[in-house]
Design a protein around this motif. Structure first.
Motif, PDB file in Angstrom:
ATOM      1  N   TYR A 242       0.834  -1.208   0.000  1.00 19.91           N
ATOM      2  CA  TYR A 242       0.000   0.000   0.000  1.00 19.91           C
ATOM      3  C   TYR A 242       0.867   1.256   0.000  1.00 19.91           C
ATOM      4  N   LYS A 243       1.931   1.242   0.811  1.00 16.26           N
ATOM      5  CA  LYS A 243       2.830   2.399   0.861  1.00 16.26           C
ATOM      6  C   LYS A 243       3.563   2.582  -0.466  1.00 16.26           C
ATOM      7  N   GLU A 244       3.980   1.474  -1.073  1.00 13.89           N
ATOM      8  CA  GLU A 244       4.634   1.558  -2.387  1.00 13.89           C
ATOM      9  C   GLU A 244       3.685   2.152  -3.418  1.00 13.89           C
ATOM     10  N   ARG A 245       2.438   1.699  -3.391  1.00  9.10           N
ATOM     11  CA  ARG A 245       1.448   2.190  -4.351  1.00  9.10           C
ATOM     12  C   ARG A 245       1.165   3.665  -4.136  1.00  9.10           C
ATOM     13  N   PHE A 246       1.106   4.091  -2.876  1.00  3.07           N
ATOM     14  CA  PHE A 246       0.846   5.495  -2.578  1.00  3.07           C
ATOM     15  C   PHE A 246       1.950   6.377  -3.160  1.00  3.07           C
ATOM     16  N   ARG A 247       3.203   5.944  -3.005  1.00  3.19           N
ATOM     17  CA  ARG A 247       4.331   6.693  -3.587  1.00  3.19           C
ATOM     18  C   ARG A 247       4.214   6.791  -5.099  1.00  3.19           C
ATOM     19  N   LEU A 248       3.874   5.673  -5.743  1.00  4.08           N
ATOM     20  CA  LEU A 248       3.760   5.664  -7.199  1.00  4.08           C
ATOM     21  C   LEU A 248       2.609   6.544  -7.670  1.00  4.08           C
ATOM     22  N   LEU A 249       1.502   6.521  -6.954  1.00  2.00           N
ATOM     23  CA  LEU A 249       0.371   7.372  -7.317  1.00  2.00           C
ATOM     24  C   LEU A 249       0.708   8.848  -7.133  1.00  2.00           C
ATOM     25  N   ARG A 250       1.501   9.136  -6.109  1.00  2.00           N
ATOM     26  CA  ARG A 250       1.949  10.524  -5.903  1.00  2.00           C
ATOM     27  C   ARG A 250       2.676  11.038  -7.135  1.00  2.00           C
ATOM     28  N   GLU A 251       3.445  10.170  -7.788  1.00  2.00           N
ATOM     29  CA  GLU A 251       4.233  10.564  -8.954  1.00  2.00           C
ATOM     30  C   GLU A 251       3.437  10.521 -10.249  1.00  2.00           C
ATOM     31  N   THR A 252       2.259   9.896 -10.227  1.00  3.74           N
ATOM     32  CA  THR A 252       1.473   9.736 -11.457  1.00  3.74           C
ATOM     33  C   THR A 252       0.090  10.369 -11.315  1.00  3.74           C
ATOM     34  N   ALA A 253      -0.889   9.598 -10.862  1.00  2.16           N
ATOM     35  CA  ALA A 253      -2.281  10.055 -10.832  1.00  2.16           C
ATOM     36  C   ALA A 253      -2.485  11.294  -9.970  1.00  2.16           C
ATOM     37  N   PHE A 254      -1.763  11.392  -8.843  1.00  5.97           N
ATOM     38  CA  PHE A 254      -1.953  12.541  -7.961  1.00  5.97           C
ATOM     39  C   PHE A 254      -1.509  13.854  -8.610  1.00  5.97           C
ATOM     40  N   GLN A 255      -0.707  13.772  -9.651  1.00  2.94           N
ATOM     41  CA  GLN A 255      -0.245  14.977 -10.336  1.00  2.94           C
ATOM     42  C   GLN A 255      -1.352  15.626 -11.162  1.00  2.94           C
ATOM     43  N   ASP A 256      -2.379  14.864 -11.469  1.00  2.00           N
ATOM     44  CA  ASP A 256      -3.500  15.385 -12.250  1.00  2.00           C
ATOM     45  C   ASP A 256      -4.337  16.317 -11.381  1.00  2.00           C
ATOM     46  N   PRO A 257      -4.581  17.545 -11.837  1.00  2.00           N
ATOM     47  CA  PRO A 257      -5.385  18.491 -11.044  1.00  2.00           C
ATOM     48  C   PRO A 257      -6.788  17.974 -10.719  1.00  2.00           C
ATOM     49  N   GLU A 258      -7.282  17.028 -11.523  1.00  2.00           N
ATOM     50  CA  GLU A 258      -8.613  16.479 -11.292  1.00  2.00           C
ATOM     51  C   GLU A 258      -8.609  15.403 -10.204  1.00  2.00           C
ATOM     52  N   SER A 259      -7.416  14.977  -9.796  1.00  2.00           N
ATOM     53  CA  SER A 259      -7.326  13.904  -8.813  1.00  2.00           C
ATOM     54  C   SER A 259      -7.826  14.361  -7.451  1.00  2.00           C
ATOM     55  N   PHE A 260      -8.583  13.494  -6.787  1.00  2.00           N
ATOM     56  CA  PHE A 260      -9.062  13.773  -5.437  1.00  2.00           C
ATOM     57  C   PHE A 260      -7.890  13.952  -4.482  1.00  2.00           C
ATOM     58  N   PHE A 261      -6.751  13.294  -4.803  1.00  2.00           N
ATOM     59  CA  PHE A 261      -5.577  13.327  -3.932  1.00  2.00           C
ATOM     60  C   PHE A 261      -4.485  14.274  -4.468  1.00  2.00           C
ATOM     61  N   HIS A 262      -4.898  15.238  -5.284  1.00  2.00           N
ATOM     62  CA  HIS A 262      -3.929  16.161  -5.874  1.00  2.00           C
ATOM     63  C   HIS A 262      -3.127  16.911  -4.805  1.00  2.00           C
ATOM     64  N   GLN A 263      -3.716  17.089  -3.637  1.00  2.00           N
ATOM     65  CA  GLN A 263      -3.053  17.811  -2.543  1.00  2.00           C
ATOM     66  C   GLN A 263      -1.788  17.092  -2.063  1.00  2.00           C
ATOM     67  N   TYR A 264      -1.642  15.813  -2.417  1.00  2.00           N
ATOM     68  CA  TYR A 264      -0.492  15.042  -1.969  1.00  2.00           C
ATOM     69  C   TYR A 264       0.619  14.948  -3.016  1.00  2.00           C
ATOM     70  N   LYS A 265       0.498  15.662  -4.107  1.00  2.00           N
ATOM     71  CA  LYS A 265       1.422  15.499  -5.238  1.00  2.00           C
ATOM     72  C   LYS A 265       2.857  15.907  -4.920  1.00  2.00           C
ATOM     73  N   ASP A 266       3.058  16.790  -3.972  1.00  3.70           N
ATOM     74  CA  ASP A 266       4.404  17.286  -3.687  1.00  3.70           C
ATOM     75  C   ASP A 266       4.986  16.748  -2.381  1.00  3.70           C
ATOM     76  N   LEU A 267       4.376  15.729  -1.820  1.00  5.59           N
ATOM     77  CA  LEU A 267       4.895  15.159  -0.583  1.00  5.59           C
ATOM     78  C   LEU A 267       6.275  14.549  -0.811  1.00  5.59           C
ATOM     79  N   THR A 268       7.131  14.677   0.170  1.00  5.86           N
ATOM     80  CA  THR A 268       8.414  13.971   0.115  1.00  5.86           C
ATOM     81  C   THR A 268       8.159  12.488   0.344  1.00  5.86           C
ATOM     82  N   ASP A 269       9.184  11.663   0.116  1.00 10.43           N
ATOM     83  CA  ASP A 269       9.037  10.239   0.360  1.00 10.43           C
ATOM     84  C   ASP A 269       8.639   9.972   1.810  1.00 10.43           C
ATOM     85  N   GLU A 270       9.280  10.665   2.721  1.00 10.24           N
ATOM     86  CA  GLU A 270       8.989  10.475   4.133  1.00 10.24           C
ATOM     87  C   GLU A 270       7.556  10.894   4.459  1.00 10.24           C
ATOM     88  N   GLU A 271       7.120  12.028   3.893  1.00  8.80           N
ATOM     89  CA  GLU A 271       5.758  12.506   4.128  1.00  8.80           C
ATOM     90  C   GLU A 271       4.729  11.573   3.498  1.00  8.80           C
TER      91      GLU A 271
END
Length: 319
Positions: A242-271
């Motif tokens: 789950y944590k691996e997937r969250f990181r990957l989504l941060r770099e892909t789907a979360f970058q889309d402004p339409e994403s519900f999780f767009h607010q997480y697009k700039d999190l560091t790995d630790e965050e």
């Protein structure tokens, strides 16, 4: 008073990966390496070896059930003098935790079954589309319980399954967007004249919340299944995925402004790891232990995964 609890381990025969891969006979169905990569989830792993050792024998096993069920229905209808000629699809339920790889399992089973050469028409439906719309979840105070039994429109899901098993030729299911984290209003997928329908979701072996059915007869989603599969793994392993997937989504789907999780697009790995752990511990872990894991032994077959999503053991309910 004696302890009446069952030893669930005795309900299943257990097969190692090596023993399972040797079962059955040769089956002329396969996928290419490129197709396997396309079928696997974001951080899942589906090698050609996995297809050959695990999923080809599983398809052999499933076809035994599919054709036996078809023959049984023909004999029963003849006995009852029931002139029912509508095609009744064979329903396969696939359950398991968030991030365990249910979707990959469902897609490879769908692909292999559709290539058997017997003219089988196979459809795949996920239960995400039966989550209540975002607005309704907010109105009901269920946003923090999304994925729990009470967050699903159980009546709509049961109605959909009943239509399938009643022989209705064309049935429609709502569609969910993982980008907007919401049901797509007015968008439906069509299941038409299917021989086999795979129903995939964390909730498919669960009992509905009693408040959803009130005084109506207690009918469960799993009552409609002809065969069910639970995809299993240790919690520590699933949380890591789950944590691996969250990181990957941060770099892909979360970058889309339409994403519900767009607010997480700039999190560091630790965050990102901290946020993923928080979501896991407050939502996914409680749901796993309260609602999902307790249904494991309702399944006809359990796929136990280890490192890199490789299936290590297959447990089959005794006949």
């Amino acid at each position: 008073m004696s302890d009446a609890r069952l030893d669930f381990n005795t309900l299943y025969t257990r097969h190692t990966r090596e023993a399972w891969s040797a079962l059955g006979e040769y089956m002329p169905v396969s996928v290419s390496e490129e197709e396997a990569r396309a079928l696997q989830g974001l951080n899942d792993y589906l090698s050609l070896e996995e297809v050959q050792d695990i999923y080809i024998p599983l398809i052999r096993f499933l076809t035994l059930h599919v054709f036996a069920e078809k023959q049984k229905n023909q004999h029963v209808n003849a006995f009852l003098n029931y002139p029912h000629h509508a095609k009744i699809p064979f329903l396969i339920g696939i359950a398991g935790s968030v991030a365990v790889g249910k979707s990959t399992t469902a897609r490879i089973i769908e692909t292999l079954l559709s290539r058997l050469g017997d003219g089988l028409k196979v459809s795949l439906v996920t239960t995400d589309g039966f989550l209540y719309p975002q607005k309704e979840l907010k109105d009901r105070g269920l946003m923090e319980k999304k994925g729990f039994p009470e967050s699903y429109d159980v009546k709509a899901l049961l109605s959909f399954l009943n239509e399938l098993k009643s022989g209705k030729q064309t049935v429609h299911a709502p569609v969910y967007s993982h980008l907007t984290y919401d049901r797509l209003e007015g968008v439906y997928e069509t299941v038409e004249d299917a021989d086999i329908v795979i129903i995939e979701g964390i909730n498919v072996l669960q009992s509905p919340a009693l408040d959803d059915l009130k005084d109506e007869p207690r009918v469960f989603v799993s009552d409609f299944f002809d065969f069910s599969i639970y995809v299993d793994a240790a919690e520590t392993q699933i949380q890591s995925w789950y944590k691996e997937r969250f990181r990957l989504l941060r770099e892909t789907a979360f970058q889309d402004p339409e994403s519900f999780f767009h607010q997480y697009k700039d999190l560091t790995d630790e965050e990102a790891d901290h946020m993923a752990s928080t979501i896991w511990n407050t939502v996914n872990r409680p749901n796993l232990y309260q609602n999902i894991l307790p249904t494991k032994y309702r399944a006809d077959l359990i796929l136990k995964k280890g490192d890199r999503h490789k299936v290590e053991e297959i447990a089959i309910r005794r006949v």
